[in-house]
Design a protein around this motif. Structure first.
Motif, PDB file in Angstrom:
ATOM      1  N   ILE A 256       0.830  -1.205   0.000  1.00  0.00           N
ATOM      2  CA  ILE A 256       0.000   0.000   0.000  1.00  0.00           C
ATOM      3  C   ILE A 256       0.865   1.256   0.000  1.00  0.00           C
ATOM      4  O   ILE A 256       0.586   2.224  -0.734  1.00  0.00           O
ATOM      5  N   LEU A 275      -2.166  -2.154  -6.189  1.00  0.00           N
ATOM      6  CA  LEU A 275      -3.339  -2.458  -5.367  1.00  0.00           C
ATOM      7  C   LEU A 275      -4.093  -3.670  -5.907  1.00  0.00           C
ATOM      8  O   LEU A 275      -4.577  -4.511  -5.136  1.00  0.00           O
ATOM      9  N   MET A 278      -2.275  -6.812  -4.992  1.00  0.00           N
ATOM     10  CA  MET A 278      -2.488  -7.133  -3.582  1.00  0.00           C
ATOM     11  C   MET A 278      -3.832  -7.838  -3.400  1.00  0.00           C
ATOM     12  O   MET A 278      -3.946  -8.824  -2.665  1.00  0.00           O
ATOM     13  N   ALA A 279      -4.882  -7.319  -4.049  1.00  0.00           N
ATOM     14  CA  ALA A 279      -6.213  -7.907  -3.904  1.00  0.00           C
ATOM     15  C   ALA A 279      -6.289  -9.296  -4.520  1.00  0.00           C
ATOM     16  O   ALA A 279      -7.099 -10.127  -4.097  1.00  0.00           O
ATOM     17  N   LEU A 288      -6.523  -7.984   3.625  1.00  0.00           N
ATOM     18  CA  LEU A 288      -7.378  -6.895   3.152  1.00  0.00           C
ATOM     19  C   LEU A 288      -8.817  -7.088   3.614  1.00  0.00           C
ATOM     20  O   LEU A 288      -9.486  -6.135   4.019  1.00  0.00           O
ATOM     21  N   ARG A 295      -7.814  -2.354   5.013  1.00  0.00           N
ATOM     22  CA  ARG A 295      -8.937  -2.150   4.087  1.00  0.00           C
ATOM     23  C   ARG A 295      -9.214  -0.655   3.894  1.00  0.00           C
ATOM     24  O   ARG A 295      -9.510  -0.209   2.778  1.00  0.00           O
ATOM     25  N   GLU A 297      -6.986   1.816   4.080  1.00  0.00           N
ATOM     26  CA  GLU A 297      -5.930   2.373   3.235  1.00  0.00           C
ATOM     27  C   GLU A 297      -6.143   1.986   1.776  1.00  0.00           C
ATOM     28  O   GLU A 297      -5.990   2.809   0.867  1.00  0.00           O
ATOM     29  N   TRP A 298      -6.489   0.710   1.547  1.00  0.00           N
ATOM     30  CA  TRP A 298      -6.667   0.222   0.177  1.00  0.00           C
ATOM     31  C   TRP A 298      -7.839   0.943  -0.494  1.00  0.00           C
ATOM     32  O   TRP A 298      -7.712   1.457  -1.612  1.00  0.00           O
ATOM     33  N   CYS A 299      -8.986   0.989   0.175  1.00  0.00           N
ATOM     34  CA  CYS A 299     -10.182   1.587  -0.422  1.00  0.00           C
ATOM     35  C   CYS A 299     -10.009   3.088  -0.636  1.00  0.00           C
ATOM     36  O   CYS A 299     -10.408   3.628  -1.689  1.00  0.00           O
ATOM     37  N   TRP A 302      -7.551   3.552  -3.590  1.00  0.00           N
ATOM     38  CA  TRP A 302      -8.178   3.141  -4.856  1.00  0.00           C
ATOM     39  C   TRP A 302      -9.192   4.199  -5.296  1.00  0.00           C
ATOM     40  O   TRP A 302      -9.279   4.552  -6.476  1.00  0.00           O
TER      41      TRP A 302
END
Length: 563
Positions: A256, A275, A278-279, A288, A295, A297-299, A302
């Motif tokens: 991330i 990203l 990673m998913a 995640l 989650r 940080e990822w969302c 994105w």
């Protein structure tokens, strides 16, 4: 002990540094991929996907080069590796032009030839997993034996120092005060010094890796991608060299932060590729799904990437832009839910402001009729945007020790002047005739959240709002990274000029000129275009703006809205 001579048909891989194949030095990336393919074959997974390489031996921008080098090395080692989904085909019949797309695999006959060694003896499953940076079930401690990272009383000092660093970061005390600040003031109280002190107290591999991760995150927030990437490389080495407790979390966060660095550099394809990888990774996808901080940080990231892409496409491909805008708002919503799931007001205030600014920006480029924005027919987009940002500011005020956000002020100042659309390069009279919303009008739009704008932090004039935050930066009470600092300087110059305070505007533009070189080209272009076109001609004449890029382009709306 002398190393056993390899069988004529065998390929002997020595994992101990310096790594070698059949006694000859080998490129680490090529050797890593071969061992990873052999490990996948033995584990029954069969293939190694591109996502398995990202963040371990390469990033998305160099994968093709790494794969090409690896297959040249495989040929020199006498290994026939395959690629593509059909693992039953003979590698010699495959199309080499599609090789860089993966996935990669070893035919059964080739996998049997590979011998993995550590100091000349057969490597254990735990050693192979440690080399690859994977969690190995075989490496778990036997029942009843003490874990390698057993908790000791002296750990309390480390965790206390780590908390001090994170608290300082939340309050905006990211690094040492600027030159000229009084000696001793805030000494040892900034995040960078605190995390480095925590490093001296770290007693386990996990603690040391956690320090490295936090320092990388700190440098990223400071806008220094080079330093952030150096710390990420150090973290990668720590994770590959040791089986670190919490390795799955560290690996996910490493990915991330790498994606954040790409986003900060405005490399959106690389950010989203990292990203996505990673998913798609089995282990990191579990982190995640079940770790709300990861989650969030990822969302959030994105959604920011989708927002930037939607804004860039809005003029040329409205359907595609609308789909991206809708996805952006959906992901912001998921990020907000994850923030509250983890009880993090700090995270929630970031994404609330991002959501509000996204709604306003989408409206500006003709994307206001999105389903995600249609649930409240009584609220116009500006009111909705202001209320989300007011909610963010309210959260800042209700978080212990949380400093006020510069982004919220920047966003609101942009919204306040957003409906002012003078002719390009207006005269001072035309410029001052514009009627931006004042702080009182913004507070009225905030409705039930108006109490977020207390008089101490939100004076009656925007020029004072900008001045107060710039004074905090100059005095070292806060440290705003390059994009925030430049945004504050431009907003101050705009509102000072609108108030007729041209000398104050000139001073801010002079500081902006000095600060612009630290920004990425697209952000520099945004400020250059805004300076040339939006400010009054009399001010532009006195405070000569930087030259426009040779290939002039329309400034995007994303500069000054990264978060």
């Amino acid at each position: 002990m002398p190393k056993p001579a390899p069988h004529a048909n065998q390929v002997s891989i020595e994992l101990t540094s310096p790594q070698s194949v059949n006694g000859r030095r080998a490129a680490f990336q090529s050797l890593w991929l071969l061992v990873r393919m052999q490990h996948a074959h033995e584990a029954g997974a069969d293939v190694v996907r591109l996502a398995d390489l990202r963040g371990e031996v390469s990033d998305a921008s160099t994968l093709r080069m790494v794969v090409s080098r690896a297959f040249r090395d495989f040929k020199a080692w006498g290994i026939d590796a395959g690629w593509g989904e059909d693992t039953q085909r003979e590698p010699r019949f495959l199309n080499a032009e599609r090789r860089s797309q993966g996935p990669f695999w070893l035919p059964a006959a080739e996998a049997k030839r590979v011998r993995v060694l550590v100091e000349g003896r057969a490597a254990t499953a735990a050693e192979v997993a440690s080399f690859l940076g994977l969690r190995s079930r075989a490496s778990r401690q036997a029942a009843g034996s003490p874990p390698p990272d057993a908790v000791h009383l002296q750990d309390a000092a480390f965790w206390k120092q780590l908390v001090a660093s994170q608290q300082a970061a939340r309050q905006g005390r990211l690094m040492a005060p600027i030159a000229g600040e009084k000696a001793g003031e805030n000494a040892g109280g900034n995040a960078l010094e605190s995390i480095r002190l925590a490093g001296t107290l770290a007693a386990t591999d996990f603690q040391r890796a956690l320090v490295t991760l936090n320092e990388a995150m700190l440098w990223r927030r400071l806008g220094d991608n080079e330093q952030a990437r150096r710390r990420l490389q150090a973290l990668k080495k720590q994770r590959l060299a040791h089986h670190v407790a919490g390795n799955d979390y560290l690996g996910a966060m490493e990915c991330i932060v790498s994606a954040w660095c790409a986003y900060t550099a405005r490399d959106l394809p690389l950010a989203q590729s990292l990203l996505s990888g990673m998913a798609e990774d089995a282990v990191r996808a579990l982190v995640l799904r079940h770790h709300p901080d990861v989650r969030f940080e990822w969302c959030n990231l994105w959604a920011l990437a989708c927002r930037s892409r939607a804004l860039a496409l809005a003029a040329d491909d409205k359907p595609a832009a609308a789909a991206l805008a809708e996805e952006s708002l959906q992901r912001f919503g998921e990020a907000l839910a994850a923030a509250f799931e983890s009880h993090s007001f700090d995270a929630a205030q970031h994404v609330a402001a991002n959501m509000g600014m996204a709604a306003w920006l989408f409206d500006r480029v003709g994307l206001a009729d999105l389903p995600a924005l249609a649930h409240d027919g009584n609220a116009d987009t500006t009111r909705r945007a202001v209320q989300w940002i007011a909610f963010s500011e309210w959260l800042c005020g209700h978080t212990d020790g949380q400093g006020r956000s510069a982004w919220n002020a920047i966003y609101l100042m942009r919204i306040a002047r957003g409906h002012c659309r003078p002719e390009r390069q207006p005269t001072l009279v035309q410029f001052r005739a514009q009627k931006p919303l004042d702080p009182a009008a913004i507070s009225k739009l905030a409705g039930p959240l108006a109490d977020a704008f207390d008089a101490a932090n939100w004076p009656a004039r925007w020029v004072q709002v900008a001045q107060a935050r710039l004074a905090d930066h100059q005095a070292g009470r806060r440290r705003y990274p390059g994009l925030q600092h430049c945004s504050l300087l431009f907003e101050h110059a705009w509102y000072a000029a609108h108030a007729g305070e041209l000398k104050a505007a000139e001073q801010s533009l002079a500081l902006l000129r000095e600060a612009l070189p630290q920004l990425v080209p697209s952000d520099r272009a945004y400020f250059t275009e805004s300076w040339n076109d939006q400010l009054p001609a009399e001010l532009v004449l006195e405070a000569k703006p930087p030259r426009r890029p040779a290939a002039r382009r329309k400034p995007t709306s994303r500069a000054g809205v990264a978060r």
